[in-house]
Design a protein around this motif. Sequence first.
Motif, short mmCIF file in Angstrom:
data_model
loop_
_atom_site.label_atom_id
_atom_site.label_comp_id
_atom_site.label_asym_id
_atom_site.label_seq_id
_atom_site.Cartn_x
_atom_site.Cartn_y
_atom_site.Cartn_z
N LEU A 1 70.40 25.66 59.13
CA LEU A 1 69.02 25.85 59.61
C LEU A 1 68.97 26.86 60.76
O LEU A 1 67.99 27.60 60.90
CB LEU A 1 68.44 24.51 60.06
N THR A 2 70.02 26.90 61.58
CA THR A 2 70.07 27.85 62.68
C THR A 2 69.94 29.29 62.19
O THR A 2 69.20 30.10 62.74
CB THR A 2 71.38 27.70 63.47
N TYR A 3 70.71 29.62 61.13
CA TYR A 3 70.66 30.98 60.59
C TYR A 3 69.22 31.36 60.20
O TYR A 3 68.78 32.49 60.44
CB TYR A 3 71.57 31.09 59.36
N ASN B 1 76.88 36.17 73.54
CA ASN B 1 75.47 36.47 73.26
C ASN B 1 75.30 37.67 72.34
O ASN B 1 74.41 38.50 72.53
CB ASN B 1 74.72 36.71 74.58
N GLU B 2 76.15 37.76 71.33
CA GLU B 2 76.10 38.90 70.42
C GLU B 2 75.26 38.62 69.19
O GLU B 2 74.32 39.36 68.87
CB GLU B 2 77.52 39.30 69.99
N GLY B 3 75.60 37.57 68.43
CA GLY B 3 74.88 37.30 67.21
C GLY B 3 75.27 35.98 66.58
O GLY B 3 76.00 35.17 67.17
N LEU B 4 74.80 35.77 65.33
CA LEU B 4 74.96 34.49 64.65
C LEU B 4 76.33 34.30 64.01
O LEU B 4 76.72 33.18 63.69
CB LEU B 4 73.89 34.36 63.56
N LEU C 1 69.10 18.25 64.15
CA LEU C 1 68.19 18.96 65.05
C LEU C 1 68.95 19.60 66.23
O LEU C 1 68.63 20.70 66.67
CB LEU C 1 67.12 18.00 65.57
N GLN C 2 69.96 18.88 66.76
CA GLN C 2 70.73 19.43 67.87
C GLN C 2 71.39 20.75 67.49
O GLN C 2 71.47 21.67 68.30
CB GLN C 2 71.79 18.43 68.32
N TYR C 3 71.84 20.84 66.26
CA TYR C 3 72.55 22.04 65.82
C TYR C 3 71.64 23.08 65.16
O TYR C 3 72.12 24.09 64.66
CB TYR C 3 73.68 21.64 64.87
N SER C 4 70.32 22.84 65.21
CA SER C 4 69.40 23.76 64.54
C SER C 4 69.11 25.02 65.34
O SER C 4 68.38 25.90 64.86
CB SER C 4 68.07 23.04 64.22
N ALA C 5 69.62 25.12 66.55
CA ALA C 5 69.58 26.39 67.30
C ALA C 5 70.86 26.49 68.12
O ALA C 5 70.87 27.03 69.22
CB ALA C 5 68.35 26.47 68.19
N ASP C 6 71.94 25.96 67.56
CA ASP C 6 73.20 25.84 68.30
C ASP C 6 73.84 27.18 68.60
O ASP C 6 74.65 27.29 69.52
CB ASP C 6 74.16 24.97 67.48
N LEU C 7 73.50 28.21 67.86
CA LEU C 7 74.16 29.51 68.01
C LEU C 7 73.37 30.45 68.90
O LEU C 7 73.57 31.66 68.85
CB LEU C 7 74.36 30.15 66.62
N ALA D 1 64.12 33.85 61.96
CA ALA D 1 62.67 33.80 61.75
C ALA D 1 61.89 33.99 63.04
O ALA D 1 60.93 34.77 63.09
CB ALA D 1 62.29 32.47 61.09
N VAL D 2 62.29 33.30 64.13
CA VAL D 2 61.51 33.41 65.36
C VAL D 2 61.67 34.79 66.00
O VAL D 2 60.73 35.31 66.62
CB VAL D 2 61.90 32.31 66.38
N TYR D 3 62.84 35.41 65.81
CA TYR D 3 63.03 36.73 66.42
C TYR D 3 62.35 37.82 65.60
O TYR D 3 61.49 38.55 66.11
CB TYR D 3 64.52 37.04 66.55
N TYR D 4 62.68 37.90 64.31
CA TYR D 4 62.12 38.98 63.50
C TYR D 4 60.67 38.72 63.10
O TYR D 4 59.96 39.63 62.68
CB TYR D 4 63.00 39.22 62.27
#
Length: 772
Positions: free
Chosen positions: A339-341, A303-306, A680-686, A346-349
Amino acid sequence: MASTQPVPARQDSAFIDDIEKKESSSDEKLGYVDTVGYDDDDAPGELRLKQAEELEARLASGTADDSEYLVKDAHDISIKVLSTRDDYELPVVTFRMMFLGLGFSAFGSVLAQLYYFKPQTLLVSESFLLIVIYFIGKLWEKTLPSHGLFRFINPGPFNIKEHGAVLIMAYTASASATAIQVISVQDLYYNNELNPGIAIFTLLASQLIGYAFAGLLQEALVYPSVCFWPSVITPANIFQALHFDGGLSSKRTKIFWALFAFVFVYEIIPQWIFPLLTGVSIFCLVDHTSPVMRNVFGGASNNEGLGLLAVSFDWNLITSLNLYTPLWTQLNQDIGIFLTYILMSAVYYGNIWQGLKFPFMSQAIFDSDGNQYNQSAILTNNLFDPVKYAEVGPAWFSATNALYFITANLAMGATITHVLFFYWDELLPFFRALNPWNKTAHIEHDEHYVAMKRYDKVPRYWYLCLLAIAYAMAQATDYTGHSNFAWWQLTVILIISLFFTTAYCTTSAILGYKEFSTQLDGFYGMIGSYMAPGDPISNMYAALYGSQPTVQAIKLLGDLKLGQYLKIPPKVNFLVQVIGCIVGALLNYVMELSIVKNQRAALLTIAGTRLWSGQNAQSFNSNAISWGALGREMFSPGKTYYMVPVSLAIGAIFPIIQYGLHRKWPRNAFLKNFNTSVVLQYSADLSVGVNTQVNTSMVLGVVSQWWVRKRYPRAFTKYNYIVAGALDGGTQVISFILNLALFGAAGPAVPFPNWWGNDLKYSADRCLAPAS
């Protein structure tokens, strides 16, 4: 057995053309389905099998040309990478097979359950079991007498079919069943200790329902060559290298053991001595004080980063997944990662859902002040209390975790419509099989399936009877176990589960892409929150009977395909899988009872001890609270996360649009192979875990599945999958030893001394460590 005499190329080409003409005409007219009385039902298959054996002989002898080595599709993998050889006379159901199968089933299930309650969870891997079973089997063969009465105990060489049957039995048992989470959480957090009989039958019911689903799906998703199950190609290739390649004298076998030994020794460095190698980030090496650098470029710790632009040198994280996953599946995944990056940043910052109040990555739930949510303060008699909730206030997710829930539901909706529109022909036999008055037979053009026709199939009614028995057990245990899960709720959940099991098993069989268990738990938790609002215990049972059958069916269907590749008789495969399910369930429960009874205090603390931890049970309970108790408060229309359930319907639209474009431009390769459900499955995979291996894995996947496969087809066909197996096998064996000896799984942890490459003040990649 493959012929040793190569067939002249011109005759060979004409032979293939003749067969393909015969079969393509039938396929185009009938979609792989014809009437029972079709005269040429067996002849084309037998011809193809003979031709595959002759091609195999040329590939093995080196007389084939590069075009014959080139792997272009699933069928090529099944006949060029794997052998169709079947030594029919080999014994399978032997005393040795049953003894080793039961022994390794007990070993795997006990270990899996033991490590479920450890600070560092260890999964018993298939490659690890395969290699250890091989060594024990060969030791048995060489050391025990095999003459006279002892022939029963040691029936000659330890053969590939015995080895495969032992592995399938053991691997089926080697997991901590989802039902154990339900049983342990009820005991630990709700003071509801289930009766032993109820607990055991709950375990068996949830496991066997998945197996029954797998049996009903096998005609559509195991027999055809298009369903080649990428995840089992590597173990099948290892089996054939160990048993068919002539021992240590074979070049492939020598390469396997050389790489196995190298990575076995090497992995001690990144896993223990020099953890910086798990993720080298230039940005973190330059600046280890910035949380922005950590969030975007870090990722070597949980749970550190991308992990953007980071490079990993730890095969334990990289794995061989991208060496065997089909290229287009990987490209779709890579688009999703890109897309995840963008989306997670975007949602956090962008402070969506007040994201800046909470950690960048976390699976916990929080109150409005950013503190961890007091879940027990909103319950009365284990049910949601609206008065207490009004005092405590609303619950929040981290922004990236909320994004994951949305993209997961988008992907689930997209998976269903994508499978129905793009893989209808593959699913058609399944729907025909459900019709008891069906008068058509499914013709399979797969050489491995043809070679298996000499063995009796498992009758479909066996699986239907198994499903009926498991369903009855589930209904009985739900009521007697005070689950608050009504008969109609279980029935609805199982119908939905069969629907999604069919879709995800199809993508696993064809694309090597499968479900994420947390995704399924969340989805069925959401469904359960509407069925039984405010009831976390009932919600756990919704997650259990929704997700476990899918997870189990994917695992068991993969083993059925492995059995087809190894030519294990279907009824033997059925036997060892059912035995593995039963042994695993019984020993899971025995271990759970012992650990919860003797380590209860440690399991209930947040941090646990150096030897015991209830982190997995705590996480499952937290999911039940958030979805069960707080579901309507968080996800109903007008609430903060209302888009989570809505996204399920939105996701279903994307493949329809793509399919319309594909029908308009059917020759466009991108429109044919683009898969919105995978993207879509991998669009927030990280949004969880360690992420520094992602970029390395992406590059290796393209190198293997595109550059090597196209540029060096001989090397790819002969060595790609055996290299993957060697690297995974060596890594998993040393990881198992390190977990036992140094990482605290079986005693006190022994950390490597602190130095620059192992600086405990920072994350493993020397980024600013996340707040604990």
